[in-house]
Design a protein around this motif. Sequence first.
Motif, mmCIF file in Angstrom:
data_model
loop_
_atom_site.group_PDB
_atom_site.id
_atom_site.type_symbol
_atom_site.label_atom_id
_atom_site.label_comp_id
_atom_site.label_asym_id
_atom_site.label_seq_id
_atom_site.Cartn_x
_atom_site.Cartn_y
_atom_site.Cartn_z
ATOM 1 N N ILE A 1 99.657 75.801 39.347
ATOM 2 C CA ILE A 1 99.082 74.575 38.798
ATOM 3 C C ILE A 1 97.964 74.111 39.711
ATOM 4 C CG2 ILE A 1 99.590 72.287 37.909
ATOM 5 C CD1 ILE A 1 101.223 74.554 36.610
ATOM 6 N N SER B 1 102.267 70.952 33.252
ATOM 7 C CA SER B 1 103.046 71.427 34.403
ATOM 8 C C SER B 1 104.477 70.930 34.378
ATOM 9 C CB SER B 1 102.371 70.989 35.711
ATOM 10 O OG SER B 1 102.559 69.610 35.962
ATOM 11 N N VAL C 1 92.448 73.177 24.694
ATOM 12 C CA VAL C 1 92.612 74.125 25.797
ATOM 13 C C VAL C 1 91.718 75.328 25.556
ATOM 14 C CG1 VAL C 1 94.982 73.418 26.312
ATOM 15 C CG2 VAL C 1 94.572 75.280 24.689
ATOM 16 N N GLY D 1 92.899 73.921 36.447
ATOM 17 C CA GLY D 1 93.599 74.566 35.344
ATOM 18 C C GLY D 1 94.909 75.175 35.792
ATOM 19 N N ILE D 2 95.466 76.029 34.960
ATOM 20 C CA ILE D 2 96.767 76.646 35.204
ATOM 21 C C ILE D 2 96.636 78.147 35.004
ATOM 22 C CG2 ILE D 2 99.150 76.826 34.362
ATOM 23 C CD1 ILE D 2 98.919 73.905 33.444
ATOM 24 N N THR E 1 96.798 68.326 32.222
ATOM 25 C CA THR E 1 97.234 69.430 33.077
ATOM 26 C C THR E 1 98.567 69.100 33.731
ATOM 27 O OG1 THR E 1 94.928 70.039 33.525
ATOM 28 C CG2 THR E 1 96.602 70.879 35.044
ATOM 29 N N ARG E 2 98.714 67.842 34.155
ATOM 30 C CA ARG E 2 99.976 67.394 34.726
ATOM 31 C C ARG E 2 101.097 67.465 33.683
ATOM 32 N NH1 ARG E 2 103.073 67.240 39.006
ATOM 33 N NH2 ARG E 2 103.990 65.225 39.559
ATOM 34 N N ARG F 1 94.038 71.855 40.001
ATOM 35 C CA ARG F 1 93.265 70.766 39.374
ATOM 36 C C ARG F 1 92.337 71.315 38.299
ATOM 37 N NH1 ARG F 1 92.949 65.756 41.747
ATOM 38 N NH2 ARG F 1 90.865 65.450 40.864
ATOM 39 N N THR G 1 92.516 76.088 30.769
ATOM 40 C CA THR G 1 91.712 74.948 31.203
ATOM 41 C C THR G 1 91.707 73.903 30.085
ATOM 42 O OG1 THR G 1 90.265 76.437 32.458
ATOM 43 C CG2 THR G 1 89.459 74.203 32.050
ATOM 44 N N VAL G 2 91.915 72.646 30.458
ATOM 45 C CA VAL G 2 91.891 71.555 29.476
ATOM 46 C C VAL G 2 90.450 71.080 29.323
ATOM 47 C CG1 VAL G 2 92.739 69.250 28.901
ATOM 48 C CG2 VAL G 2 94.228 70.877 30.102
ATOM 49 N N GLU H 1 93.022 65.688 33.531
ATOM 50 C CA GLU H 1 93.940 65.784 34.670
ATOM 51 C C GLU H 1 95.360 65.414 34.243
ATOM 52 O OE1 GLU H 1 94.478 63.989 39.207
ATOM 53 O OE2 GLU H 1 92.564 63.773 38.137
#
Length: 418
Positions: free
Chosen positions: A323, A308, A366, A327-328, A304-305, A325, A380-381, A301
Motif C-alpha cells: 500500500i 487497503s 481506478v 497506489g497499490i 486508497t486507504r 500513497r 491507481t485511484v 488518498e
Amino acid sequence: MPDSPASRYAGLSRERLAALVPELLLIGQLIDRSGMAWCISAFGREAMARIAIDEWAASSPIYTRRMQRALGYAPDVPGKGDVPTIFKGLQLDIGAPPQFMDFRYTVHDRWHGEFHLDHCGALMDVEPMGEDYVRSMCHDIEDPTFDATAVATNPKAQVRPIHRPPRRPADRHPHCAWTVIIDESHPDAKGTPLLADNERSRAAGLDLDPIDPADDGLADYSGPLLSDLDFAAFSRSALARIADEVCLQMHLLNRAFTLAVAQRAADDGELLRICRKQLVGIAGIAAERLARALDLPADAEGATRLLSLHPLLNPAAYVDADIERAGIVVRPSPAHEDDAWISLCGPDWTAPLQAIVRALDDHLDVEVTGLGAGEDWRLTVVRRDHPAPEPGEVAVVRFSTGSGFAFEPRRSLPITPV
C-alpha cells in the motif's frame, strides 16, 4: 517459515477498531444478500437453499475453531466444549452479526441453554419475498447450519427450534427461539462433504500474528459469556486480530460458496459470472459501510486507504499487497492459490475495485496495469469528470436492511446460569 505480515488494521486506533469489527461482521452477513440473488436467478429457490447450506456448513466449523484459538476460549479437550463456548462463537460469527441478528442468550448449565432473536435482519430481508423463502431460510437452511456451527465446539450439540418463522401472528416477537443441548447420547453431527475441501485451503490454516498480552485492554475472551460484546474493552492488538479473523471468515465462506456453485453451474463461464456479480455487490456495500464508519475523506488518498482496509485485500498475510500513497501493488499470494476474491481482479477486470472507490465519490475510478512479465499489477485511484452510475449488483445488495443498518450502544453484562 517467515513471519506473517503485520495486520493492515494494526495502524488504526483502538477506538476506530472497536467500530470497525462489528461492521466487518455485518459485511460478512451481507455476502449472501449479494450471492444468493444470482443463485436464485440461475438455479431457482430450492437450489439456492442447498448452496447456502453447503456454503455455511463448509466454512463455519473452520472459522469458529480459529476464533476460539485466537481469543483463548477453545475447549480444553477438543470437541468437548460447552454451551457458553458455542454462544461466544456466535457473537464473533459473520452468520450472527451483533444487533442486526440480535441473539439473546440464556444458560441453564454448561450443557443446556437457549437463545432467541429479538431482531433478525435476515428475516426482515426475506419476509417480503414470501413464505416459501422464509421457510427455506428458517427451516431448510437453519437446521443443518446451526448444527454445523455447534459441531465446531462439540459434535454432541444439537440446536433445535422452540418456535420460528413463518411468524404466527405476523408480528410475533421474539422472531425465533431455540434450545442448545449437549448430550453424550446424541449422535455425532456430520460435516458437509465440501468441508474437507475447504479445510485444505490456505485460508483455513493461515498463520496470523498472536495477540500482544501486554497491550492495554482485554487480550482474550476467556472470561464469562457476556450479553453483548463490548469491542471497546478489547486491546488494540486483539481487535486487529479479530478483524483479520473476520475477514478470513468471509474468504472461507466465499470459497465454500464458489465450491457449491461450481457443482451446479452449467460451465466455467456461468460460475465466473455468478462469482463476479457476488463480488461487485458486496464490494460496493462493504466499502460504503467502512467509509462511513471510519470517516474517510472522499478523495484519491481516502479511496486508497479504503481499499487497503477492505476485506477484498485482507488480511495482509493472505493477500499480498504493497500500500503506497501513489497506489497499490498486488502480487500472487495465498489468496490467489485459493481462488479468492482478489484472484478475480486485475488489469482485465476492475469492476469490484471501481465499486469500492465509488462508494466514497462516484467520480472516482481506478486504473490497473500489469507490471512486467509477472502476475503483479498496480492500482491507481483517479478522478473522472463525470460521475459513474451505481452498479446493478450493488443495488441488489442495497435491498437488504443491513446496507443502512445502524449500531447502537449496548451494556455488556455477564450471563450466569438461571
